[in-house]
Write a protein that holds these residues in place. Structure first.
Motif, short mmCIF file in Angstrom:
data_model
loop_
_atom_site.label_atom_id
_atom_site.label_comp_id
_atom_site.label_asym_id
_atom_site.label_seq_id
_atom_site.Cartn_x
_atom_site.Cartn_y
_atom_site.Cartn_z
N TYR A 1 -7.96 77.52 83.37
CA TYR A 1 -7.62 78.96 83.86
C TYR A 1 -6.31 79.35 83.16
O TYR A 1 -6.12 80.54 83.32
CB TYR A 1 -7.31 78.75 85.34
CG TYR A 1 -8.75 78.70 86.08
CD1 TYR A 1 -8.99 79.96 86.57
CD2 TYR A 1 -9.08 77.49 86.33
CE1 TYR A 1 -10.25 80.06 87.48
CE2 TYR A 1 -10.44 77.58 87.07
CZ TYR A 1 -10.99 78.83 87.67
OH TYR A 1 -12.10 78.90 88.42
N SER A 2 -6.00 78.65 82.16
CA SER A 2 -4.71 79.24 81.37
C SER A 2 -5.26 80.38 80.65
O SER A 2 -4.56 81.51 80.52
CB SER A 2 -4.35 78.09 80.54
OG SER A 2 -3.55 77.13 81.49
N GLU A 3 -6.32 80.40 79.94
CA GLU A 3 -6.84 81.18 78.82
C GLU A 3 -7.22 82.44 79.78
O GLU A 3 -7.05 83.64 79.38
CB GLU A 3 -8.03 80.86 77.92
CG GLU A 3 -8.44 81.88 77.07
CD GLU A 3 -9.43 81.13 75.95
OE1 GLU A 3 -9.95 82.08 75.25
OE2 GLU A 3 -9.64 79.91 76.11
N TYR B 1 -1.58 83.64 88.90
CA TYR B 1 -2.94 84.14 88.69
C TYR B 1 -3.30 84.79 90.01
O TYR B 1 -3.62 85.79 90.03
CB TYR B 1 -3.87 83.28 88.26
CG TYR B 1 -4.97 83.55 87.39
CD1 TYR B 1 -5.45 84.74 87.72
CD2 TYR B 1 -5.82 82.69 86.76
CE1 TYR B 1 -6.80 85.33 86.77
CE2 TYR B 1 -6.95 82.96 86.43
CZ TYR B 1 -7.18 84.23 86.07
OH TYR B 1 -8.40 84.68 85.57
N TYR B 2 -2.91 84.38 91.11
CA TYR B 2 -3.07 84.89 92.40
C TYR B 2 -2.58 86.06 92.51
O TYR B 2 -2.98 87.17 92.88
CB TYR B 2 -2.73 83.83 93.65
CG TYR B 2 -3.35 83.95 94.96
CD1 TYR B 2 -4.52 83.64 95.44
CD2 TYR B 2 -2.55 84.87 95.59
CE1 TYR B 2 -5.02 83.97 96.79
CE2 TYR B 2 -2.88 85.48 96.95
CZ TYR B 2 -4.05 84.82 97.40
OH TYR B 2 -4.56 85.18 98.75
N GLU B 3 -1.01 86.27 92.25
CA GLU B 3 -0.52 87.25 92.41
C GLU B 3 -0.99 88.48 91.74
O GLU B 3 -1.19 89.53 92.11
CB GLU B 3 0.98 86.97 92.11
CG GLU B 3 1.78 86.24 93.23
CD GLU B 3 3.07 85.79 92.81
OE1 GLU B 3 3.39 85.95 91.48
OE2 GLU B 3 3.92 85.50 93.62
N LEU B 4 -1.37 88.15 90.46
CA LEU B 4 -1.96 89.19 89.51
C LEU B 4 -3.18 89.72 89.95
O LEU B 4 -3.38 91.04 89.88
CB LEU B 4 -2.36 88.40 88.08
CG LEU B 4 -3.02 89.21 87.06
CD1 LEU B 4 -1.87 90.18 86.26
CD2 LEU B 4 -3.86 88.34 85.99
N LEU C 1 -10.77 81.50 91.66
CA LEU C 1 -9.58 80.72 91.57
C LEU C 1 -9.23 80.17 92.45
O LEU C 1 -8.91 78.65 92.44
CB LEU C 1 -8.38 81.86 91.19
CG LEU C 1 -7.17 81.29 91.05
CD1 LEU C 1 -6.79 80.62 89.66
CD2 LEU C 1 -6.17 82.47 91.23
N VAL C 2 -9.34 80.41 93.67
CA VAL C 2 -8.82 79.80 95.19
C VAL C 2 -9.77 78.56 95.38
O VAL C 2 -9.45 77.75 95.53
CB VAL C 2 -8.92 80.61 96.41
CG1 VAL C 2 -8.63 79.83 97.50
CG2 VAL C 2 -7.68 81.94 96.03
N HIS C 3 -11.19 78.79 94.99
CA HIS C 3 -12.09 77.93 95.27
C HIS C 3 -12.19 76.67 94.32
O HIS C 3 -12.07 75.69 95.10
CB HIS C 3 -13.73 78.85 95.04
CG HIS C 3 -14.91 77.81 95.57
ND1 HIS C 3 -15.12 77.65 97.03
CD2 HIS C 3 -15.76 77.51 94.94
CE1 HIS C 3 -15.94 76.94 97.04
NE2 HIS C 3 -16.60 76.87 95.74
N GLU C 4 -11.84 76.93 93.08
CA GLU C 4 -11.64 75.78 92.26
C GLU C 4 -10.52 75.13 92.31
O GLU C 4 -10.29 73.93 92.20
CB GLU C 4 -11.81 76.44 90.58
CG GLU C 4 -13.10 77.11 90.41
CD GLU C 4 -14.27 75.95 90.61
OE1 GLU C 4 -14.04 74.79 90.15
OE2 GLU C 4 -15.27 76.20 91.07
#
Length: 298
Positions: A191-193, A254-257, A219-222
């Motif tokens: 998820y970084s990339e 990432y979530y906030e984005l 994202l949340v699921h993983e």
């Protein structure tokens, strides 16, 4: 292949539906899950299974079936949410909670269910039929006792450990932190990339609300998969090198984005056949998200 449909439904309830009145028309749920490759039949089968297992209840409004989480479902979702949105490890009071059980062979199914529940809650298997945790889980233990009606088969203690072994050896004996750390490393690698790419695309206006909804839900699921094997130990008991911290910070950023555009898409689908006005006043999907993060990292 799409992820397990029931698991994805839990993700949607936890990250969205729970904060919009906890109720959704099955047609809206089908439309949302179609974005992840889950067809109508798979959704209906999953909801039927969740209904039988006591996670959801249904209500007829006109000629439409709406589903909402039961008290049991809400507790499980809220517990998962606390883990997902916690950035820093909990503090420790130096005490251990010890649960010992002796369940007869004819009730083996209860023993199996209890083990699953204890692992979910963060307990570690110290030795046969003895489970421990450094975290304050008295309330969770009380609910487990009531849920499975096993009071006559269990004993629960709160105590201090006086040796002779180190806390490190106790942790190593009870949990497989190496496995958990590997899952966090995989999350960081995967998820970084993606985060950098989506950040750039959003700045250029190249990412739609629907795409943000899909990306945030995945994202949340993983990330949740890593948390379910993480006992949530306090910092005093974690290894010096621990990937859980960097993974939590990446998830937060990432979530906030993705939060606002993803929520816009969800509301676009939801408001057609559901009550949007039931949205939480402090729903974490909009402006109050930073307030919630701040409370969880204190």
């Amino acid at each position: 292949m799409p992820n397990n449909t029931q698991s994805m439904i839990f993700t949607l309830y936890g990250d969205y539906i729970r904060h919009y009145g906890n109720k959704i028309w099955i047609g809206s749920l089908i439309q949302l899950l179609d974005a992840f490759g889950h067809n109508e039949q798979a959704v209906r089968v999953a909801m039927s299974r969740m209904y039988k297992n006591g996670w959801v209840q249904s209500e007829r409004i006109g000629n439409k079936s709406h589903y909402f989480l039961t008290e049991q479902g809400i507790k499980r979702i809220d517990e998962a949410g606390k883990r997902i949105f916690r950035v820093k490890p909990p503090s420790w009071d130096g005490k251990w909670r010890i649960l010992i059980y002796s369940i007869p062979e004819e009730k083996r199914h209860l023993r199996d269910e209890l083990r699953k529940e204890l692992i979910w809650s963060g307990f570690g298997s110290f030795t046969n039929s003895v489970w421990i945790t450094p975290n304050d889980l008295e309330r969770e233990v009380e609910l487990i006792f009531k849920k499975y009606e096993i009071e006559e088969y269990v004993d629960f203690f709160i105590s201090e450990y006086l040796g002779p072994h180190s806390f490190e050896s106790i942790v190593r004996r009870s949990w497989s932190l190496e496995q958990t750390d590997e899952k966090y490393k995989d999350f960081l690698k995967n998820y970084s990339e993606k985060y950098i790419i989506h950040q750039s695309m959003l700045q250029k206006g190249q990412l739609s609300d629907a795409e943000c909804f899909v990306a945030r839900t995945y994202l949340v699921h993983e990330y949740r998969k890593s948390l379910f094997v993480d006992p949530g130990l306090p910092k005093e008991l974690l290894p010096d090198v621990w990937s859980g911290g960097p993974a939590a910070m990446l998830f937060k950023q990432y979530y906030e984005l993705l939060a606002e555009p993803a929520s816009r898409f969800f509301e676009h689908v939801f408001e057609k056949d559901n009550e949007l006005r039931n949205k939480d006043k402090q729903c974490k999907t909009y402006a109050n998200i930073q307030t919630i993060w701040d409370k969880l990292i204190e």
